[in-house]
Design an enzyme around this catalytic site. Sequence first.
Site, short mmCIF file in Angstrom:
data_model
loop_
_atom_site.label_atom_id
_atom_site.label_comp_id
_atom_site.label_asym_id
_atom_site.label_seq_id
_atom_site.Cartn_x
_atom_site.Cartn_y
_atom_site.Cartn_z
N GLU A 95 0.89 -1.14 -0.23
CA GLU A 95 -0.11 -0.03 0.07
C GLU A 95 0.84 1.30 -0.11
O GLU A 95 0.91 2.10 0.98
CB GLU A 95 -0.98 -0.04 1.22
CG GLU A 95 -2.04 -1.03 1.09
CD GLU A 95 -3.04 -1.10 2.43
OE1 GLU A 95 -4.17 -1.38 2.09
OE2 GLU A 95 -2.59 -0.40 3.28
N GLU A 148 -6.71 -7.92 -0.56
CA GLU A 148 -6.93 -7.88 0.66
C GLU A 148 -8.58 -7.47 0.74
O GLU A 148 -8.86 -6.53 -0.03
CB GLU A 148 -6.44 -6.64 1.59
CG GLU A 148 -4.77 -7.03 1.89
CD GLU A 148 -4.20 -5.69 2.65
OE1 GLU A 148 -5.03 -5.18 3.37
OE2 GLU A 148 -2.95 -5.69 2.59
N PHE A 170 -8.16 -5.57 16.65
CA PHE A 170 -9.70 -5.78 16.64
C PHE A 170 -10.05 -5.71 15.00
O PHE A 170 -11.49 -5.90 14.86
CB PHE A 170 -10.35 -4.55 17.14
CG PHE A 170 -10.17 -4.57 18.84
CD1 PHE A 170 -10.96 -5.61 19.35
CD2 PHE A 170 -9.56 -3.66 19.33
CE1 PHE A 170 -10.61 -5.64 20.77
CE2 PHE A 170 -9.40 -3.79 20.75
CZ PHE A 170 -10.04 -4.83 21.40
#
Length: 658
Positions: free
Chosen positions: A153, A305, A355
């Site tokens: 990225e 992704e 998370f």
Amino acid sequence: MPGLGEVTRGRVLFGGDYNPEQWPEEIWHEDVRLMREAGVTTVTVGVFSWARLEPHPGAREFGWLDRLMDLLHHNGVGVALATPTSAPPPWMGRLHPETLPRDEDGHIEWWGGRQHFSHSSAVYRRHAAAITEDLAARYAAHPALTLWHINNEYCTFDHGDEAAAAFRRWLRERYGTLDALNTAWGTAFWGQVHDSWDGILPPRRAHYLKNPAQLLDFRRFTSDMLLECYTAERDIVRRHTPHIPVTTNFMPLWTGQDGWAWAEQEDIVSVDLYPDPRDPLAAQHGALVQDLTRSQARGPWMLMEQAAGAVSWRGVNHPKPAGLNRLWSFQAVARGADAVCYFQWRQSRQGAEKFHSGMVGHAGERGRTFQEVTRIGAELAALGPEVAGSEVTAEVAVLHDWHSWWAGTQDGRPSREVDHPALLHAWHRALWESRLTTAFAHPEHDLSGYRLVVAPAAYLLTDAAIENLLAYVRDGGTLVSGFLCGVVDEDDRVRPGGMDARLRALFGIETLHEWWPLEAGESVVCEGPHGGFRGTLWSEELRTRPEAVAARYRGGELDGLPAVSRQGRAWYLSTLPEPEALRELLAGIAAEAGVRPVLEGLPDGVEAVRRGKLLFVLHHGREPVTVAVPGTHRELLTGETVRDSLTLGRYGVAVLRS
């Protein structure tokens, strides 16, 4: 050069980022057991492992990676081996602070996150090349290696001193002389004329508005510098493994890279895609990114992704409801993906993204997420031989150019409400809701294969692009342009008349008197032969040839003036019709141009895409629907025979072969 087909070999790749350095080695054996159960074919390894591979300058610790590569190979899992250069070790910034990027205020972006490198730093580039060289030499012959993944990225901007020197070199190569640069940048305005190359800096904090041409060139420079970093590492791994394809992962519609130029340097074009599960237009956003990526790849592409569940970076991070992960995965395949992968394999227990969901979540193998992932893996394995390598055909192209985006977002423009990605989404949405499959194209690309071309945001057009559009219409194509078309040239210089004269002639426009931008929430009323509609965001005071008027403004300052012009097969919209009106307008123009949906009469929320010999029918709603599919078909996911209609439940997917 090798491509995606050499990796897939008639299957759809399935897997995700694997970061085993976060876990004790006994977990690795549990991981590969679960990978086999889930049908994982490929994992990306090493993206953030530089500090593990080189714990201090010049050290090399490959033993753990040797064991991991062997373990994956012995369990039938291929490896997309990443160069770890997106996350330099802390020692690099500490010992070589010049490798750290600076923002426009001169503030250093310190280590502790990722992407903390200056793309122009000679020291960074030297260390990046060294670790890449040693990785490539060590694993070139390893049987697990199937793909190279460079960095991750790319998204770094740098305004520091080393970047300033590189910027000056880049400008010398582009312009040759200071006179040419001063002309291109319009430095006569505000007395900005440069008398020395040494006086040129990256855009830094200024008292008032910065030079827009300087900002545009800095965007170009940044994209080019990052591309140099990519190609330097790519060339190293290619030298060791010319038979292994190379990629790096785009972020969707990321402003920092000229995606067309970058795609030309990749063997495989890949993208990361994270729609918001609570966004009612998430499926359309996904379709846009998939269409753009497929167009950059000029064929099959890689979903590098996606999230198996929730992400961790929105204000409120909602999980994907049951079935949505599967639906969006198949939407990607329908629109050309030959690889469906995730960030990441096992959900982290520590760090900034603990998370963020994983294919194996905190709930483990009994969790809903892993059970859904396992189903997707099995279905993709069965579908792969039928779909891998096949093409998606589109008769409609949406024009998009990063340089036009960069130029159109500068300060000092008529309206900050005008946003390039938002316009792309509005027009693509109108076509998507009309069930028309679209591609994307650069304004200078060959457009002859499309019946309809739309230009939502073509603020900057080069002379070559304008001539290309004229030739496209002259040769029988239909062109629909949004407002602010062809306003400036490649130097962000306003063309005489506020729009290029050739385009004015094409659209039947005699004079563009004034731009009339609208406030947020403001609208104008327009009337045409087929009824009225409201326009938003923008309006223009135009005079057209009388026969070119397709709709007029009603009321207000522009009462009675043209809102939409049409001359032959060339249309110009001087406002943004509200969504339903834009959909009806573009659908009507498409039908006139001979473009039809893959399936007629689809219920709301259902899309249909043909890929090769297969028809994908995707239901983005929660209530069951019945879809007419004339004829007899084999539904490949269930093996059932479908005659004339099928019923899709919540987030249902059907793949039909006639």
